[in-house]
Scaffold this motif. Sequence first.
Motif, PDB file in Angstrom:
ATOM      1  N   ILE A  75       0.854  -1.182   0.000  1.00 41.85           N
ATOM      2  CA  ILE A  75       0.000   0.000   0.000  1.00 41.85           C
ATOM      3  C   ILE A  75       0.891   1.233   0.000  1.00 41.85           C
ATOM      4  CG2 ILE A  75      -1.931  -1.110   1.201  1.00 41.85           C
ATOM      5  CD1 ILE A  75      -0.961   0.306   3.753  1.00 41.85           C
ATOM      6  N   LYS A  96       1.911   4.673   1.819  1.00 40.54           N
ATOM      7  CA  LYS A  96       1.864   5.306   3.125  1.00 40.54           C
ATOM      8  C   LYS A  96       2.289   6.759   3.019  1.00 40.54           C
ATOM      9  CE  LYS A  96       2.907   1.141   5.832  1.00 40.54           C
ATOM     10  NZ  LYS A  96       3.832   0.545   6.839  1.00 40.54           N
ATOM     11  N   PHE A 108      -4.618  -0.044   8.030  1.00 37.70           N
ATOM     12  CA  PHE A 108      -4.712   0.758   6.814  1.00 37.70           C
ATOM     13  C   PHE A 108      -5.878   0.250   5.977  1.00 37.70           C
ATOM     14  CE2 PHE A 108      -0.329   1.000   8.168  1.00 37.70           C
ATOM     15  CZ  PHE A 108      -0.040   2.348   8.022  1.00 37.70           C
ATOM     16  N   THR A 136      -4.258   5.165  -0.119  1.00 39.61           N
ATOM     17  CA  THR A 136      -3.333   4.037  -0.112  1.00 39.61           C
ATOM     18  C   THR A 136      -2.959   3.546  -1.504  1.00 39.61           C
ATOM     19  OG1 THR A 136      -5.189   2.501   0.079  1.00 39.61           O
ATOM     20  CG2 THR A 136      -4.147   3.242   2.133  1.00 39.61           C
TER      21      THR A 136
END
Length: 609
Positions: free
Chosen positions: A91, A93, A226, A276
């Motif tokens: 993902i 960040k 997340f 993300t």
Amino acid sequence: IAKEERDKRVLMHKIYLVLMVCHGVIRNRWCNDYQLLVSLRRLVSPQIMSRLDQDNADVLDNVKSRRFLDGLQMILKMYSKRFRVKSKGLIRKNWNELSIKQDNVDNNITFNRFKRLVCNFTGSRDLGAQGFVALLRSIGLNCRLVFSLQPPDYTLVASFPAIESSTPPPEPKKESPPSSKDSLLERLRKANTNNSKANMLLKMRSNVAHDSPSKTNNQKNQKYTFPDSDYPVFWCEVWNKYNSKWVSIDPVVKGIIEQPPMRRKSSFEPPYTDPTNQATYVLAYDKLGGIKDVTRRYSQYFNARTVKKRIGFRSDEDQFWYTQLLRYSNSSLRRDNINKIDVFESKEFYNRDLSEGMPNSLNDFKNHPIYAIESQLRQNEIIYPKDDTSKCGTFRNKGRGSKKGEVIPVYKRSHVYLLRSAKAWYMRGRVLKIGVQPFKTRRKAGSIQLGDDDDEEDIVRLYAEFQTQLYIPPPIVDGQIPKNAYKNIDIYTPTMIPENGAIIETTGKYTMRMAERAAKYILEIDYAKAIIAFDFGSKGGGKNRKGNRMPTAREGGILIDKQFEEAMYLVLDCLVEEEETRQREDVELNSLRNWKYFLTKLRITERLN
């Protein structure tokens, strides 16, 4: 944020790109494993193979293409039913989330574990796409692994608040099944609705149950999670040889097959608000180890928005760095080889640049690589010639304010020229043409305007590159080096080296003192110190009459006649060897002195005893 923090973010952005490109190279190599391909090949039925292989069919190419897509759809459904997502993948960040560890991920994926997960059809969404690439390669299709890198945005210059991993985001409450204690309390509440003593005892028991230590521990053990994006990070591309186009397939997240449209948004491009997942760098890895940047295919407004987030937009040096990163990440078979498919793809990207058109927002015109608006130019930029040849259209401002509805002319970015002073052009190896006039004038930084009669030294005249020509230095004749008034020579670029001249660099093992000694006392030839740049803000520089610090010249070596170059290096090597011998002898002499001092102390101690 401070400049040090901005430089740090740029460095971390580059490091992330290098690591993720290497990650894609490794996973792409794993998808070519022979044993893995043999095990996956057995899953494809003859019916699917007949749909994919249309070489011997006596039909039109568009019919072959349609059958080929039907075969891809069949193999996609077969794979999607088998694969189960049990972990999370990569993902994007933000800067304040880099130190937070992502939960529910597959750590330490080795090659053997990768094969086991792919053959068992389980793992993360990323691994599912990689397994699908291996499946398509096992049946002989030209398939590429597409990887959307997710680096943190280096263009963000704002500071972000720190996030603690123990504070989870708000999640919807889930009803837990009632325990035996809760059911007992519920029965007591119903049985003793009119009993005040029973109600008081029931209230005390409920408070004890709610304040139990197990619940407190569960709150402390909660982690920051997340959110999952609705768009993939890994997917694949299959070459459709019947219409000479790439077909994009996402087997896990969306389960779709798409040929990315030319004038509409692709289904693989996430929105700019996705926290993300962002399609800033999209790389495609082929089965021969080649790497291709295909971001242009999956970004609708590539020139208006996406390109401004990439590292190559920062400077020409960063663009060269990114190009070299991709070049040396290619295998030896695909590093400098261009095939027919690459030609088709380059033509497609060119057509996409043309079909993108003008931006829809006035802010997107700023630093646009194709279009420019005069009001957004820098102080040292102009549009030339400012006529119909440089104008490519108009833009109606739809924003708020007094300029709403104003029609603004739009010019070609290729007609925007950067202006520099005559001294700045000379530092780049160019001089002004005879009779040229400056396009703009400005005052020097720190100068004060006292009246209408400005000092000539305080005015800087700016010129464009087409008003200059390459500087050709005077040649070296009979070994005599042409020097300036300071008895040195300016060599800021390689083109400023005089004819028959050679530079002896003193930035390595040779020092300026050695070079001067070899040229002046040993070979007895003419030479001149080469000034390669100026250090501004140096403490060693003096000050002018206005109190400003003067730049300090940086010496990069000496200039000699080219016929003495070989002899000069031989002499310098001897001087270096002599210097090393002298240093070694000094070390030995110092050691002997220390031993002599130590023995003398021992003798004195022995006499006293």
